[in-house]
Design an enzyme around this catalytic site. Sequence first.
Site, PDB file in Angstrom:
ATOM      1  N   ASP A  40      39.384  49.514  19.044  1.00  0.00           N
ATOM      2  CA  ASP A  40      38.271  50.045  19.680  1.00  0.00           C
ATOM      3  C   ASP A  40      38.726  50.463  21.273  1.00  0.00           C
ATOM      4  O   ASP A  40      39.077  49.668  22.102  1.00  0.00           O
ATOM      5  CB  ASP A  40      36.636  48.495  19.779  1.00  0.00           C
ATOM      6  CG  ASP A  40      35.360  49.743  20.410  1.00  0.00           C
ATOM      7  OD1 ASP A  40      35.695  50.447  20.394  1.00  0.00           O
ATOM      8  OD2 ASP A  40      34.117  48.911  20.089  1.00  0.00           O
TER       9      ASP A  40
ATOM     10  N   ASP B 208      35.405  56.914  19.405  1.00  0.00           N
ATOM     11  CA  ASP B 208      36.661  55.967  20.508  1.00  0.00           C
ATOM     12  C   ASP B 208      36.421  54.587  19.360  1.00  0.00           C
ATOM     13  O   ASP B 208      37.129  53.690  20.114  1.00  0.00           O
ATOM     14  CB  ASP B 208      35.270  55.311  21.436  1.00  0.00           C
ATOM     15  CG  ASP B 208      33.960  54.748  21.289  1.00  0.00           C
ATOM     16  OD1 ASP B 208      33.188  54.911  20.335  1.00  0.00           O
ATOM     17  OD2 ASP B 208      33.400  54.104  22.141  1.00  0.00           O
ATOM     18  N   GLU B 209      36.502  54.415  17.956  1.00  0.00           N
ATOM     19  CA  GLU B 209      36.874  53.544  17.227  1.00  0.00           C
ATOM     20  C   GLU B 209      36.404  53.951  16.225  1.00  0.00           C
ATOM     21  O   GLU B 209      36.080  54.623  15.309  1.00  0.00           O
ATOM     22  CB  GLU B 209      35.651  51.948  17.328  1.00  0.00           C
ATOM     23  CG  GLU B 209      34.688  52.684  16.748  1.00  0.00           C
ATOM     24  CD  GLU B 209      33.512  51.636  16.726  1.00  0.00           C
ATOM     25  OE1 GLU B 209      33.526  50.468  16.143  1.00  0.00           O
ATOM     26  OE2 GLU B 209      32.586  51.447  17.212  1.00  0.00           O
TER      27      GLU B 209
END
Length: 244
Positions: A16, A110-111
């Site tokens: 993350d 983003d993860e």
Amino acid sequence: MTEDSDKPPRKIIHVDMDAFFASVEQRDNPALRGLPVAVGGSAQRGVVAAASYEARLFGVRSAMPSVTAARRCPSLIFVAPRFDVYQAVSRQIREIFIRYTDLLEPLSLDEAYLDVTHDKPRVGSAIRIAELIRSAIFDETGLTASAGVSYNKFLAKIASDQNKPNGIFVVRPHEGANFVASLPVRRFYGVGPKTAERMSRLGIHEGADLCDKDMGFMMHHFGKSAAYLYDAARGVDQRLVRSD
């Protein structure tokens, strides 16, 4: 209790990025570094898409009305989002991931989950792979990432939030049940504010409280989520990392 006592545990990493949109803006504009930054919205209207850690100290959060954010942090700097840049950086990061595994399940820009049970370069250690990935992300993008390492998706995702920002946390197979027992149920993936409130009314505040309930109770109160929550409260999650 692990997933299946007859099989070796899987090796799952959840990566993350730390305050991704805001961190990209601070990276690209040195004048913003160390300052409270909100991506999206303005002091008069709109919604915050992302907040830097400096802004979070004032209680500014993503999805918060910009007016509320500005009231909480009068020095907040609003920056227009640049989604093309965020997408380009996300592609860079995914290129790093696939050096280690093709079993990659992105959740957003983003993860992502990675199954490194059988990693490409044969490193063998999920913890070492997570460290290598975090180092490569920083070296190649100038950004930091946090990682959770465990034997299933549920625990890996929670673990990635334990030592944010720029940290790593590991939950080993023999630690899973005890780790979940002391975990506030509001931190369970899939438990939103309404479900957490319902659990509170039922006297369920931590994983141990949830683990005390039998399947009949779970089905009555949580319906289609019952089986997932029943297993999660015991540190079990059979979901696979799906690259599609």
